[in-house]
Enzyme design. Structure first.
Site, PDB file in Angstrom:
ATOM      1  N   GLY A  16     133.609  35.335 -16.283  1.00  0.00           N
ATOM      2  CA  GLY A  16     133.606  33.878 -16.351  1.00  0.00           C
ATOM      3  C   GLY A  16     132.931  33.332 -17.585  1.00  0.00           C
ATOM      4  O   GLY A  16     132.256  32.297 -17.512  1.00  0.00           O
ATOM      5  N   GLN A  17     133.103  33.982 -18.731  1.00  0.00           N
ATOM      6  CA  GLN A  17     132.416  33.544 -19.939  1.00  0.00           C
ATOM      7  C   GLN A  17     133.159  34.073 -21.165  1.00  0.00           C
ATOM      8  O   GLN A  17     133.875  35.080 -21.089  1.00  0.00           O
ATOM      9  CB  GLN A  17     130.972  34.056 -19.947  1.00  0.00           C
ATOM     10  CG  GLN A  17     130.126  33.659 -21.129  1.00  0.00           C
ATOM     11  CD  GLN A  17     129.926  32.163 -21.238  1.00  0.00           C
ATOM     12  OE1 GLN A  17     130.841  31.445 -21.638  1.00  0.00           O
ATOM     13  NE2 GLN A  17     128.730  31.700 -20.895  1.00  0.00           N
ATOM     14  N   HIS A  45     137.974  35.751 -24.033  1.00  0.00           N
ATOM     15  CA  HIS A  45     137.399  35.117 -22.845  1.00  0.00           C
ATOM     16  C   HIS A  45     137.708  36.006 -21.653  1.00  0.00           C
ATOM     17  O   HIS A  45     138.864  36.249 -21.323  1.00  0.00           O
ATOM     18  CB  HIS A  45     137.984  33.720 -22.633  1.00  0.00           C
ATOM     19  CG  HIS A  45     137.364  33.000 -21.465  1.00  0.00           C
ATOM     20  ND1 HIS A  45     136.289  32.139 -21.609  1.00  0.00           N
ATOM     21  CD2 HIS A  45     137.642  33.031 -20.135  1.00  0.00           C
ATOM     22  CE1 HIS A  45     135.947  31.665 -20.432  1.00  0.00           C
ATOM     23  NE2 HIS A  45     136.751  32.188 -19.520  1.00  0.00           N
ATOM     24  N   CYS A  46     136.650  36.501 -21.026  1.00  0.00           N
ATOM     25  CA  CYS A  46     136.809  37.446 -19.924  1.00  0.00           C
ATOM     26  C   CYS A  46     136.767  36.701 -18.595  1.00  0.00           C
ATOM     27  O   CYS A  46     135.734  36.118 -18.234  1.00  0.00           O
ATOM     28  CB  CYS A  46     135.700  38.505 -19.964  1.00  0.00           C
ATOM     29  SG  CYS A  46     135.849  39.737 -18.653  1.00  0.00           S
ATOM     30  N   PRO A  47     137.850  36.697 -17.823  1.00  0.00           N
ATOM     31  CA  PRO A  47     137.820  35.994 -16.532  1.00  0.00           C
ATOM     32  C   PRO A  47     136.974  36.702 -15.489  1.00  0.00           C
ATOM     33  O   PRO A  47     136.543  36.058 -14.522  1.00  0.00           O
ATOM     34  CB  PRO A  47     139.305  35.979 -16.130  1.00  0.00           C
ATOM     35  CG  PRO A  47     139.911  37.139 -16.827  1.00  0.00           C
ATOM     36  CD  PRO A  47     139.166  37.280 -18.118  1.00  0.00           C
TER      37      PRO A  47
END
Length: 443
Positions: free
Chosen positions: A183-184, A178-180
């Site tokens: 945002g996804q 999950h890549c901050p």
């Protein structure tokens, strides 16, 4: 045998007017009526856009515009045009990464049917064995055996290379991480765009970094000065050089790491969790085939139609409480509560349950309070109500808890009456036992 009735849905009438994205149980955020799906941390997307667009804007105004005069008309304008087009292309890849379904597996409305009995469950005489869903199952894909885990949240067995994202609260196919910054979740359906976004951002940083040095070089040649004095005349170039140099270490290192993952057909989750370097990777097909699978294979369609109308779920079929099934994480204490076997019976002492002679250590537990009746199954509750409300029967001396359904006096009451009678004869005919009921009631 008590049968649990099917649950009543209070919103079943209104679901017909709602769409899937409006009743979505995950943590996703939707835009344009479900056409774009983002993670719960979509606000970080605005920060990422600013980190890309603001430096490029500064570059075009304070650096590239000055280079137009130093080069011929076609070359000077192309520097600005390439920077703008490259930035737009980078932002489109960012939107394709962040605003699409990464490969979410739809949740099941009900748990799957158990396939066998759980041999670890202790079942007594006359009880139906409980069915427990196994926590891990083995499946064979292309001749390779994989272990798949059961997800209690989505109520399904995760396919191979699938994992549950705790941030988005969804099971995602070929889950990478999950890549901050976008945002996804990064999964099967957006990993290709994620890598292209990171790679193009690296190239954009190199482009801005290089032309800032070109502009400083032009100043030193035109004014015949040192490079340090030339840098002082263009502070914007100094800021951009420092910013892009730091950014290149970040996005450039990320690009190199994902190139290694693609060449070995791994995900970030698998690389940190399983360490395929120490054992064979069952997904590795060779470097060339691994790159073809990532960039040349067709992206599978989404398993979710977020704009579809919500279908009314059929009611659950009635299940026997004694013969139901349990989740892999359900404890035995909860199972006893569901089956109506509250701990009230255990508190009455072992003598009552084993011998049934009425000799127990805590007589106060025979007095049933109103709050405790709600914890019992309806058939037991009815029996207790009838016996405690029966005229002439004191609730402390009732025969509740006995296996027989007769209205005969319990042995302890008979023994107490005999002792009182002996005391009356020895003590002068005391009338302390006159209030006891000595007759038997018919069944």
């Amino acid at each position: 045998m008590y049968v649990v009735p099917p649950p009543q849905r209070s919103d079943s009438g209104s679901n017909g007017d709602l769409r899937v994205y409006q009743t979505w149980k995950g943590s996703n955020i939707f835009f344009l009526q479900g056409r774009f799906v983002f993670g719960p941390d979509v606000r970080s997307l605005a920060l990422t856009i600013c980190l890309i667009a603001v430096p490029v804007t500064i570059f075009c105004i304070f650096v590239a515009r000055k280079l137009v005069d130093d080069f011929s008309d076609s070359w000077g304008v192309s520097i600005i045009a390439v920077a703008i087009v490259f930035t737009i292309y980078d932002l489109i890849l960012l939107l394709l990464t962040s605003g699409r379904d990464p490969g979410i597996i739809p949740r099941n409305a009900h748990p799957p049917e158990p396939e066998g009995l759980d041999g670890n469950m202790d079942t007594g005489a006359g009880q139906t064995p409980q069915l427990r869903l196994p926590r891990i199952k083995e499946v064979e894909v292309n001749g390779i055996t994989f272990k798949v885990k059961y997800c209690d949240t989505c109520m399904l067995y995760r396919p191979p290379r699938c994992s549950h994202c705790s941030i988005c609260n969804n099971c995602v196919e070929r889950f990478d991480h999950h890549c901050p910054w976008v945002g996804q979740c990064i999964g099967m359906r957006n990993y290709r765009f994620f890598f292209m976004f990171v790679f193009s951002t690296t190239l954009l940083c190199i482009y801005v970094f290089a032309f800032c040095w070109v502009y400083i070089r032009k100043i030193t040649e035109s004014e015949d000065t040192t490079i340090w004095k030339a840098m002082l005349k263009t502070p914007a170039s100094i800021v951009l050089i420092i910013y892009t140099f730091i950014s290149m270490w970040f996005v450039g290192g990320l690009t190199a790491f994902h190139l290694y993952l693609i060449s070995t057909n791994q995900t970030t989750y698998e690389n940190f969790r399983y360490r395929y370097d120490r054992r064979s990777n069952p997904h590795n097909k060779g470097v060339v085939n691994n790159f073809k699978e990532t960039f040349c294979s067709a992206i599978p369609p989404s398993k979710n139609d977020f704009r579809a109308m919500v279908q009314r779920e059929p009611p659950l079929p009635p299940r026997s409480v004694a013969g139901g099934f349990m989740s892999p994480n359900m404890g035995k204490a909860n199972d006893e509560i569901e089956m109506g076997r509250k701990a009230v019976w255990a508190d009455m002492g072992p003598a009552m349950s084993e011998h049934g002679d009425g000799k127990h250590g805590n007589n106060e537990r025979l007095h049933v309070k109103d709050g405790e009746l709600g914890e019992l199954s309806p058939d037991i509750r009815t029996t207790v109500d009838e016996q405690t409300d029966r005229p002439g029967m004191h609730p402390r001396r009732s025969s509740w808890g006995r296996k027989s359904g007769s209205w005969d006096m319990s042995p302890e009451v008979m023994a107490l009456a005999a002792r009182v009678g002996e005391q009356n004869q020895n003590g002068g005919g005391s009338s302390s036992g006159s209030g006891l009921v000595t007759e038997t009631r018919p069944t």
